[in-house]
Design a protein around this motif. Structure first.
Motif, mmCIF file in Angstrom:
data_model
loop_
_atom_site.group_PDB
_atom_site.id
_atom_site.type_symbol
_atom_site.label_atom_id
_atom_site.label_comp_id
_atom_site.label_asym_id
_atom_site.label_seq_id
_atom_site.Cartn_x
_atom_site.Cartn_y
_atom_site.Cartn_z
ATOM 1 N N ILE A 17 0.828 -1.221 0.000
ATOM 2 C CA ILE A 17 0.000 0.000 0.000
ATOM 3 C C ILE A 17 0.855 1.261 0.000
ATOM 4 O O ILE A 17 0.677 2.135 -0.864
ATOM 5 C CB ILE A 17 -0.973 -0.023 1.198
ATOM 6 C CG1 ILE A 17 -1.932 -1.204 1.068
ATOM 7 C CG2 ILE A 17 -1.748 1.290 1.285
ATOM 8 C CD1 ILE A 17 -2.848 -1.378 2.270
ATOM 9 N N PRO A 18 1.810 1.446 0.919
ATOM 10 C CA PRO A 18 2.641 2.660 0.850
ATOM 11 C C PRO A 18 3.548 2.702 -0.378
ATOM 12 O O PRO A 18 3.873 3.784 -0.859
ATOM 13 C CB PRO A 18 3.466 2.609 2.150
ATOM 14 C CG PRO A 18 3.441 1.193 2.564
ATOM 15 C CD PRO A 18 2.130 0.649 2.122
ATOM 16 N N GLY A 50 -1.167 12.083 6.676
ATOM 17 C CA GLY A 50 -1.693 10.811 6.204
ATOM 18 C C GLY A 50 -0.600 9.814 5.878
ATOM 19 O O GLY A 50 -0.698 8.622 6.218
ATOM 20 N N LEU A 51 0.470 10.280 5.240
ATOM 21 C CA LEU A 51 1.583 9.388 4.913
ATOM 22 C C LEU A 51 2.293 8.891 6.169
ATOM 23 O O LEU A 51 2.689 7.723 6.251
ATOM 24 C CB LEU A 51 2.565 10.110 3.988
ATOM 25 C CG LEU A 51 2.074 10.379 2.561
ATOM 26 C CD1 LEU A 51 3.116 11.165 1.786
ATOM 27 C CD2 LEU A 51 1.751 9.075 1.842
ATOM 28 N N TRP A 52 2.470 9.788 7.152
ATOM 29 C CA TRP A 52 3.109 9.363 8.395
ATOM 30 C C TRP A 52 2.250 8.340 9.133
ATOM 31 O O TRP A 52 2.769 7.357 9.683
ATOM 32 C CB TRP A 52 3.376 10.569 9.288
ATOM 33 C CG TRP A 52 4.621 11.312 8.939
ATOM 34 C CD1 TRP A 52 4.726 12.555 8.378
ATOM 35 C CD2 TRP A 52 5.968 10.858 9.129
ATOM 36 N NE1 TRP A 52 6.035 12.892 8.200
ATOM 37 C CE2 TRP A 52 6.830 11.882 8.645
ATOM 38 C CE3 TRP A 52 6.521 9.698 9.655
ATOM 39 C CZ2 TRP A 52 8.213 11.763 8.681
ATOM 40 C CZ3 TRP A 52 7.906 9.579 9.687
ATOM 41 C CH2 TRP A 52 8.734 10.602 9.204
ATOM 42 N N LEU A 107 3.245 4.532 9.964
ATOM 43 C CA LEU A 107 3.153 4.015 11.330
ATOM 44 C C LEU A 107 2.307 2.754 11.380
ATOM 45 O O LEU A 107 2.658 1.777 12.065
ATOM 46 C CB LEU A 107 2.564 5.084 12.254
ATOM 47 C CG LEU A 107 2.366 4.693 13.711
ATOM 48 C CD1 LEU A 107 3.697 4.322 14.358
ATOM 49 C CD2 LEU A 107 1.692 5.815 14.489
ATOM 50 N N GLY A 108 1.197 2.757 10.654
ATOM 51 C CA GLY A 108 0.342 1.571 10.615
ATOM 52 C C GLY A 108 1.055 0.373 10.019
ATOM 53 O O GLY A 108 0.938 -0.756 10.518
ATOM 54 N N VAL A 109 1.804 0.604 8.947
ATOM 55 C CA VAL A 109 2.562 -0.489 8.322
ATOM 56 C C VAL A 109 3.603 -1.034 9.289
ATOM 57 O O VAL A 109 3.783 -2.257 9.418
ATOM 58 C CB VAL A 109 3.218 0.007 7.021
ATOM 59 C CG1 VAL A 109 4.215 -1.016 6.497
ATOM 60 C CG2 VAL A 109 2.160 0.290 5.964
ATOM 61 N N ALA A 110 4.302 -0.139 9.983
ATOM 62 C CA ALA A 110 5.318 -0.580 10.943
ATOM 63 C C ALA A 110 4.694 -1.421 12.051
ATOM 64 O O ALA A 110 5.258 -2.448 12.468
ATOM 65 C CB ALA A 110 6.034 0.632 11.528
#
Length: 302
Positions: free
Chosen positions: A39-40, A178-180, A184-187
């Motif tokens: 996603i990112p 939003g990107l941060w 953070l969610g991915v991490a």
């Protein structure tokens, strides 16, 4: 040195065997992390590919200086030259809008034609329209220049498109946040998945770890294979995420090409640069290894 390399080789091979011994579980974890990481990567591809198109859109604000009603006609051109010379670093273009031209433009609009026809003269002043260069702190710079220009001779009113600037900065700030949050969610997903994977492995091999400690194995020797397990999971998942993102860009590019052709332009989505992707793989591997260390430390205390 040879002993150190042999120990790490053993730990790496042991981690590979553990991944291979439970293929369904390993594949499920890798798939979850890969889809999350994709996603990112796709979002970064959109941002990177859209930058050349965005740069073609005029985003610099305009500052309009209205001269006093009694100012001579040549004062506007003189003021325009002054602004261009004194603020060449901040000013992109300067143009003069004569009061007669402004009146003609308003009269060409049917909504204003009837109202202006009853006026005895031209009430509009001469104006100087200044377009500013882009800068990281555009709103603050534009406000400072507008405040300074209000004090100039023959200037009556300075109109700054500050509302547009505030909206632009609000949008950019929203995108950054939003990107941060996405990162953070991915991490967190990577940490949680690897933590649970290593936890299950540690509990499954509880007896083996106990025997290894009884024969004199150090804590580093016991934990090292689990760290490699987490790092390998992160690396394999990152590579799989890049491959999935590259596959996903094909239908996206096909749909985007049809949309772009209707506007007479061409936009192609591309993956970020190889160096950035490599850096992302390294970061994910480090996060996964740290999560594995935390998990094995908590779940091998027996």
């Amino acid at each position: 040195m040879t002993r150190w390399l042999r120990q790490h080789r053993y730990a790496c091979l042991s981690a590979l065997r553990r991944l291979w011994s439970q293929p369904f579980s390993s594949l499920s974890n890798i798939l979850v992390i890969s889809l999350t990481l994709a996603i990112p990567i796709i979002a970064a591809s959109v941002l990177v590919s859209a930058q050349p198109v965005v740069k073609q859109i005029p985003v610099s604000p305009e500052v309009t200086l209205f001269l006093q009603p009694g100012a001579k006609p040549d004062k506007a051109a003189e003021l325009a030259r002054q602004l261009q010379e004194e603020h060449s670093q901040e000013v992109q273009t300067v143009r003069v809008v004569a009061r007669e031209d402004a009146m003609k433009t308003l009269k060409a609009n049917p909504a204003w034609a009837d109202a202006l026809s009853v006026l005895p003269g031209n009430p509009l002043p001469d104006a100087v329209v200044v377009t500013l260069h882009e800068s990281p702190d555009l709103a603050k710079q534009a406000s400072l220049l507008a405040e300074k220009w209000r004090k100039l001779e023959h200037v009556d009113v300075v109109q700054l498109d500050s509302e547009w600037v505030r909206r632009l900065e609000a949008i950019l700030g929203f995108v950054r946040i939003g990107l941060w949050l996405l990162a953070l969610g991915v991490a967190l997903v990577v940490l949680a998945t690897v933590f649970n994977t290593v936890r299950m492995q540690a509990l499954t091999q509880r007896e083996e770890i106990g025997v290894a400690r009884l024969v004199g194995a150090t804590e580093s020797f016991v934990r090292r294979p689990f760290l490699y397990l987490g790092a390998l999971t992160g690396v394999i998942s990152s590579i799989a995420a890049i491959a999935l993102s590259a596959l996903a860009l094909n239908p996206l590019n096909a749909a985007l090409a049809r949309l772009a052709n209707s506007y007479g332009t061409q936009v192609v989505l591309r993956l970020p640069e190889a160096l950035n992707l490599l850096l992302a793989v390294v970061v994910i591997a480090i996060l996964a290894a740290l999560s594995a260390r935390w998990s094995v430390t908590r779940n091998t205390r027996f």
